[in-house]
Design an enzyme around this catalytic site. Structure first.
Site, PDB file in Angstrom:
ATOM      1  N   ASN A 218       0.788  -1.223   0.000  1.00 22.40           N
ATOM      2  CA  ASN A 218       0.000   0.000   0.000  1.00 22.40           C
ATOM      3  C   ASN A 218       0.827   1.283   0.000  1.00 22.40           C
ATOM      4  O   ASN A 218       0.308   2.360  -0.288  1.00 22.40           O
ATOM      5  CB  ASN A 218      -0.967   0.022   1.194  1.00 22.40           C
ATOM      6  CG  ASN A 218      -0.233  -0.072   2.517  1.00 22.40           C
ATOM      7  OD1 ASN A 218       0.611  -0.952   2.712  1.00 22.40           O
ATOM      8  ND2 ASN A 218      -0.545   0.808   3.443  1.00 22.40           N
TER       9      ASN A 218
ATOM     10  N   CYS B 229      -3.133   5.065   7.922  1.00 21.62           N
ATOM     11  CA  CYS B 229      -3.177   4.524   9.278  1.00 21.62           C
ATOM     12  C   CYS B 229      -1.955   4.922  10.101  1.00 21.62           C
ATOM     13  O   CYS B 229      -1.935   4.729  11.309  1.00 21.62           O
ATOM     14  CB  CYS B 229      -3.277   2.998   9.234  1.00 21.62           C
ATOM     15  SG  CYS B 229      -4.754   2.406   8.389  1.00 21.62           S
TER      16      CYS B 229
END
Length: 393
Positions: free
Chosen positions: A161, A335
């Site tokens: 990611n 995150c």
């Protein structure tokens, strides 16, 4: 506005929003209800599941809808660990040998895998990490070295990611089936709809993804469980999703997720979306010529992600400079909230670049014409920051 932070989330596509709005009005029944309104909701739900399962090359009942990839990943990790720990406890009570079970994860997994693995370690599950090279890539050989007779699960991303690295998941699956009894979990959050995903060919036991990475809403995702594999459900309380995930199904969001997935597949064709490839190539060319830049993404990675680092700047400051012109990117996973990236540390990015790493990520909503104004502003901002702070390239 120019939005190059699509790996964090994507805008809901207009056709997806229309599908969901229609379902709110017409398919609002509970699919478990034993009357016509419920039957109608169940019918459209199963039709949508069938369309998605067919594209993925899997049986309809192996596709489970969840609230997102984090739930799906937790379902597998915690479910497999729970079964193993219960089995270990039973063996201990009968005086049988109780060797410590282990799970194997790559050093660059998403926090939903990494942090859950740390929790499982506190329960007595050994966690083994697969190292990565300078592009964030693992090798089948390094996976094999960490797998033994007590390995419960191997967890590896399909596409990283932060870097866009594409992992050799089919090759890992083949090795595991030949040499181990370990189950194989693939996090496909940044792969689904963006590159070819045929789960019968990949050969994994579990595959997960989220809708909001491909223009569906947040709060909907999927979990593939290979036929014949059992895993304890994370959410219990009802027989929904073939007993694997209790709770009334979110029919409108499921229909929207499937709509988004099919639209991505249509644009992608047999490989990557050609428009994204061209956009990525142009962005890469502009990034390479900026003084003090370093490309962290591999040349053979996903064109949807481009990770760049610069000396003499802090990524967070640069992001605010860009935001003033309504241009958006990120310093890594959403995150991580601005912390130094664990993934960039795992690839041993030189310290001079660690604070200045940025991730650009693209979607079907972006246009090639956005690249030049974005990079014009980026270069100006970098120069301004360096002049203010005295940062050297």
């Amino acid at each position: 506005m120019i939005y190059f932070d699509n790996a964090a989330t994507t805008p809901v596509a207009a056709d997806v929003a229309e599908t969901i709005e229609k379902a709110f009005r017409e398919q609002w029944g509970n699919p478990s209800s034993l009357h016509r309104v419920g039957f109608q909701a169940e019918k459209v739900l199963e039709e949508a599941r069938g369309r998605m399962a067919e594209k993925l090359g899997i049986p309809l009942k192996s596709l489970i809808f969840t609230s997102g990839a984090s739930e799906s990943l937790n379902t597998v990790l915690r479910g497999v660990a729970t079964q193993a720990l219960l089995s270990q406890k039973m063996r201990a009570q009968t005086g049988s040998p109780t060797d410590a079970p282990n799970i194997v994860i790559s050093a660059v997994e998403h926090a939903a895998v990494y942090q859950t693995a740390q929790i499982l370690a506190s329960y007595g599950i050994e966690v083994r990490e697969i190292p990565v090279d300078a592009t964030g890539q693992v090798t089948v050989e390094d996976v094999e070295k960490r797998v033994d007779a007590h390995t419960l699960l191997v967890a590896v991303m399909h596409v990283n990611n932060e870097l866009g690295t594409i992992f050799p998941v089919a090759e890992i699956a083949t090795m595991l089936h030949q040499k181990s009894r370990a189950l194989f979990l693939v996090d496909g959050t940044q792969a689904l709809g963006k590159l070819p995903v045929n789960l019968s060919k990949i050969g994994c036991d579990f595959y997960v993804a989220s809708g909001h990475k491909i223009h569906a809403p947040k709060g909907i995702g999927m979990l593939y469980v290979r036929p014949g594999v059992t895993v304890s459900p994370l959410i219990t309380g009802g027989p929904q999703e073939y007993g694997r995930r209790a709770g009334t199904e979110n029919v409108p969001y499921i229909l929207g997720f499937v709509q988004a997935f099919l639209a991505m597949e249509k644009r992608r064709g047999t490989s990557f979306d050609p428009a994204i490839v061209k956009l990525h190539e142009k962005a890469l060319a502009r990034a390479k010529v900026i003084t003090g830049s370093r490309i962290n993404s591999p040349a053979a990675g996903s064109p949807y992600i481009l990770n760049i680092a610069f000396t003499g700047i802090k990524a967070e400051v640069l992001m605010h400079f860009m935001e003033m012109e309504e241009m958006y990117l990120s310093s890594g996973s959403a995150c991580s909230k601005g912390k130094v990236s664990r993934i960039l540390q795992a690839i041993h990015l030189p310290e001079a670049y660690l604070d200045g790493a940025l991730r650009l990520s693209f979607s079907r909503e972006n246009r090639e014409e956005e690249v030049d104004p974005f990079f014009d502003r980026l270069e100006t901002s970098i120069a301004q920051i360096r002049s203010i702070t005295g940062g050297n390239a």
